[in-house]
Design a protein around this motif. Structure first.
Motif, PDB file in Angstrom:
ATOM      1  N   LEU A  38       0.816  -1.212   0.000  1.00 56.37           N
ATOM      2  CA  LEU A  38       0.000   0.000   0.000  1.00 56.37           C
ATOM      3  C   LEU A  38       0.853   1.266   0.000  1.00 56.37           C
ATOM      4  CD1 LEU A  38      -2.689  -1.182   2.576  1.00 56.37           C
ATOM      5  CD2 LEU A  38      -2.921  -1.062   0.088  1.00 56.37           C
ATOM      6  N   GLN A  39       2.097   1.169   0.448  1.00 57.75           N
ATOM      7  CA  GLN A  39       3.005   2.323   0.503  1.00 57.75           C
ATOM      8  C   GLN A  39       4.129   2.225  -0.524  1.00 57.75           C
ATOM      9  OE1 GLN A  39       1.576   4.845   2.059  1.00 57.75           O
ATOM     10  NE2 GLN A  39       3.127   5.213   3.625  1.00 57.75           N
ATOM     11  N   SER A  40       3.949   1.427  -1.557  1.00 54.78           N
ATOM     12  CA  SER A  40       5.036   1.186  -2.507  1.00 54.78           C
ATOM     13  C   SER A  40       5.513   2.474  -3.177  1.00 54.78           C
ATOM     14  CB  SER A  40       4.613   0.177  -3.567  1.00 54.78           C
ATOM     15  OG  SER A  40       3.521   0.666  -4.330  1.00 54.78           O
ATOM     16  N   ARG A  41       4.615   3.431  -3.368  1.00 55.25           N
ATOM     17  CA  ARG A  41       5.039   4.693  -3.981  1.00 55.25           C
ATOM     18  C   ARG A  41       6.180   5.319  -3.190  1.00 55.25           C
ATOM     19  NH1 ARG A  41       6.947   8.943  -4.168  1.00 55.25           N
ATOM     20  NH2 ARG A  41       6.156  10.993  -4.760  1.00 55.25           N
ATOM     21  N   TRP A  42       6.108   5.251  -1.855  1.00 56.25           N
ATOM     22  CA  TRP A  42       7.145   5.869  -1.022  1.00 56.25           C
ATOM     23  C   TRP A  42       8.332   4.943  -0.812  1.00 56.25           C
ATOM     24  CZ3 TRP A  42       6.662  10.762  -0.984  1.00 56.25           C
ATOM     25  CH2 TRP A  42       5.393  11.346  -1.035  1.00 56.25           C
ATOM     26  N   LEU A  43       8.100   3.643  -0.756  1.00 61.33           N
ATOM     27  CA  LEU A  43       9.232   2.719  -0.653  1.00 61.33           C
ATOM     28  C   LEU A  43      10.125   2.827  -1.876  1.00 61.33           C
ATOM     29  CD1 LEU A  43       7.467   1.477   1.669  1.00 61.33           C
ATOM     30  CD2 LEU A  43       8.309  -0.747   0.941  1.00 61.33           C
TER      31      LEU A  43
END
Length: 563
Positions: A415-420
């Motif tokens: 769900l946070q892949s954009r920031w990872l």
């Protein structure tokens, strides 16, 4: 025909006569040593039997390769663990139990402790029983547990198999595998796929199958047909073919999809290269560490990594840093007694208390990369937050490793892949753990097998979310720096699921070498637009069974290919 339904775990169709696994060794009698017996000699027999079992397992591991070698090595390490033998020897000395009874009682104590802890540690109870039976067989001169050898090809039927037994299956004789227990990401399922053996697990009614009857196993649909017609048997025999990989993986309209392999050592890397893998999507480094009281030296690690890189000169090799914890405890890195090890200190989290272990591993990977011609990518397991990803990228950069990525095994990471992926340069979906965490379902429990599949629409939505986040991240990084997303979990080797994953945005698939040909064949018949349509079908389904049925109905090529 009478049809039994289970969970499909390894595709392919095969027909043959049933051979059932023999019953486990019976519980030894409650007996004491006779008066005047040499108690010390009896206690020493336990340790000697454990050493013999360990040596036998290690010898078999040396003749195996890849996943089979890994599993046998881990089982040997369990047999070599002094806890069981020491406890049993104490029962011989203090209570005058016979050696075989003492081993049984000591093992039962360990089993009860593991089952009480739950999670991944509970899964190891079966392995303890396997080691127990091997030691008792050695002590009593009985045939050790293992797969029957009837002298002809057969369909193996069992309640479940210990990993060490599955690892020794001969694909030339074992036509198919049917179990009453297990799940789609259990060790049994993973090894069956690695060996290219059609398999169905969690089969209701499998215990009713009898030696000598003929069955037809469909590992793609999850069915076991009793008393199939001669025509059906003949068709299944024709369908059982080995497909070679020719060139790069691609869709019907020419879109390149990297077809990579999962490896653990130089032997499995050479086998993967020979099978036509374009590179390595998952190099599991932890098997160099397992079963040892201390970590291997930087020099030893460097040699081991270099041997794998050598097999793929000029090609991509994705190295996963040490994935310790949960079902892979290490005495120098992890702690015992966590209430829920699957949610504990594992993977990259171990680097918080032991940063030196990660530093030495990165030093060894960098040294191996400097002396090899492979394109070395490095990724960390069990990343959950952007800060963890950033710190890992920084540590890799300090060692000159510029292609640093993350495993997406936790729903939070998807769900946070954009920031990872703001700084990490790629992501690789570990669908085994991602499914386990998303569905709150232990992957080894047969009772939860229907939940433990990556066909679950909820899991596929997490795959889509990871790919969507990667596309957003690409817009914020310098021009030309893509953020590819691969799959290195068992889902990648499912020929029916592969085009769905591609349709969700995945750009590479890494699997057991035995699955490469089947996946390549399906993708080559499926255009990218059709992959996207299949993905939409799966996402719109209410459950895993409906998703699988909808996709298979829209992909008649699977039946034509015998999958």
């Amino acid at each position: 025909m009478t049809s039994l339904q289970g969970v499909p775990v390894s595709p392919g169709r095969a027909a043959g006569v049933v051979v059932t696994m023999p019953a486990p060794l019976p519980e030894p009698a409650l007996a004491r040593l006779p008066e005047g017996s040499d108690v010390e000699a009896a206690a020493d027999r336990v340790a000697q039997a454990a050493r013999t079992v360990t040596a036998d397992l290690l010898e078999r591991a040396g003749r195996a390769s890849g996943t089979a070698a890994d599993v046998l090595t881990v089982t040997a390490a369990m047999a070599a663990d002094p806890t069981l033998a020491t406890t049993a020897a104490g029962l011989v000395r203090e209570d005058r139990e016979t050696p075989e009874r003492a081993v049984w009682d000591a093992a039962q104590s360990v089993v009860e402790q593991l089952e009480a802890l739950g999670g991944h540690l509970a899964e190891r109870a079966r392995d303890v029983r396997d080691v127990r039976d091997r030691i008792i067989a050695e002590l009593t001169g009985q045939r050790p547990p293992g797969v029957p050898e009837p002298g002809h090809p057969f369909v193996l039927v069992a309640h479940d198999l210990a990993p060490a037994d599955t690892a020794t299956l001969d694909p030339g004789l074992t036509l198919a595998l049917v179990t009453e227990g297990g799940g789609p990401t259990s060790h049994t399922a993973i090894l069956a796929r690695a060996l290219g053996i059609p398999a169905v697990v969690a089969v209701t009614g499998a215990a009713r199958l009898r030696d000598g009857e003929t069955v037809l196993v469909d590992g793609g649909r999850g069915t076991v047909e009793r008393d199939p017609t001669p025509d059906a048997v003949a068709a299944a025999s024709v369908a059982r073919v080995h497909r070679a990989v020719e060139g790069q993986g691609h869709t019907a309209d020419g879109v390149h999809i990297e077809l990579l392999a999962n490896v653990a050592d130089a032997g499995s890397a050479k086998a993967a290269a020979a099978a036509g893998a374009e590179g390595v999507g998952l190099f599991r480094t932890e098997f160099l560490f397992l079963g040892r009281p201390e970590e291997p030296s930087v020099a030893e690690q460097t040699r081991a990594y270099h041997a794998v890189l050598d097999a793929f000169a000029g090609r991509k090799v994705v190295v996963r840093t040490l994935d310790a914890g949960a079902d892979k405890p290490l005495p120098f890195l992890t702690t015992d007694g966590e209430p829920n090890p699957a949610l504990g200190v594992r993977g990259l989290r171990t680097a918080v208390a032991h940063p030196d272990v990660l530093e030495r591993q990165l030093e060894a990977i960098a040294a191996a990369a400097a002396s090899a011609d492979a394109q070395v990518w490095v990724m960390a397991p069990m990343v959950a937050t952007p800060d963890e990803a950033d710190r890992f990228v920084d540590r890799c950069a300090a060692h000159g490793l510029t292609r640093a990525g993350v495993m997406v095994e936790v729903p939070a990471a998807a769900l946070q892949s954009r920031w990872l992926l703001d700084r990490a340069t790629f992501a690789s979906l570990g669908t085994n753990d991602l499914t386990q965490y998303a569905m709150a379902a232990d992957r080894e429990l047969g009772a939860l097998a229907e939940l433990s599949t990556s066909w679950q629409p909820a899991v596929l939505r997490l795959v889509a979310a990871t790919c969507d986040g990667a596309h957003i991240a690409e817009l914020t990084v310098p021009e030309g720096r893509s953020r590819p997303v691969g799959v290195c979990g068992e889902a990648a080797g499912d020929p029916a699921l592969a085009p769905v994953l591609v349709g969700l945005g995945v750009t590479s698939l890494s699997m057991a070498p035995a699955a490469l040909g089947d996946v390549a064949a399906v993708l080559a018949t499926t255009s990218m637009d059709r992959c996207r349509q299949l993905a939409r079908l799966a996402l719109a389904s209410r459950d895993a069974w409906a998703a699988r049925r909808a996709v298979r109905a829209a992909l008649p090529e699977l039946d034509a290919l015998g999958l």
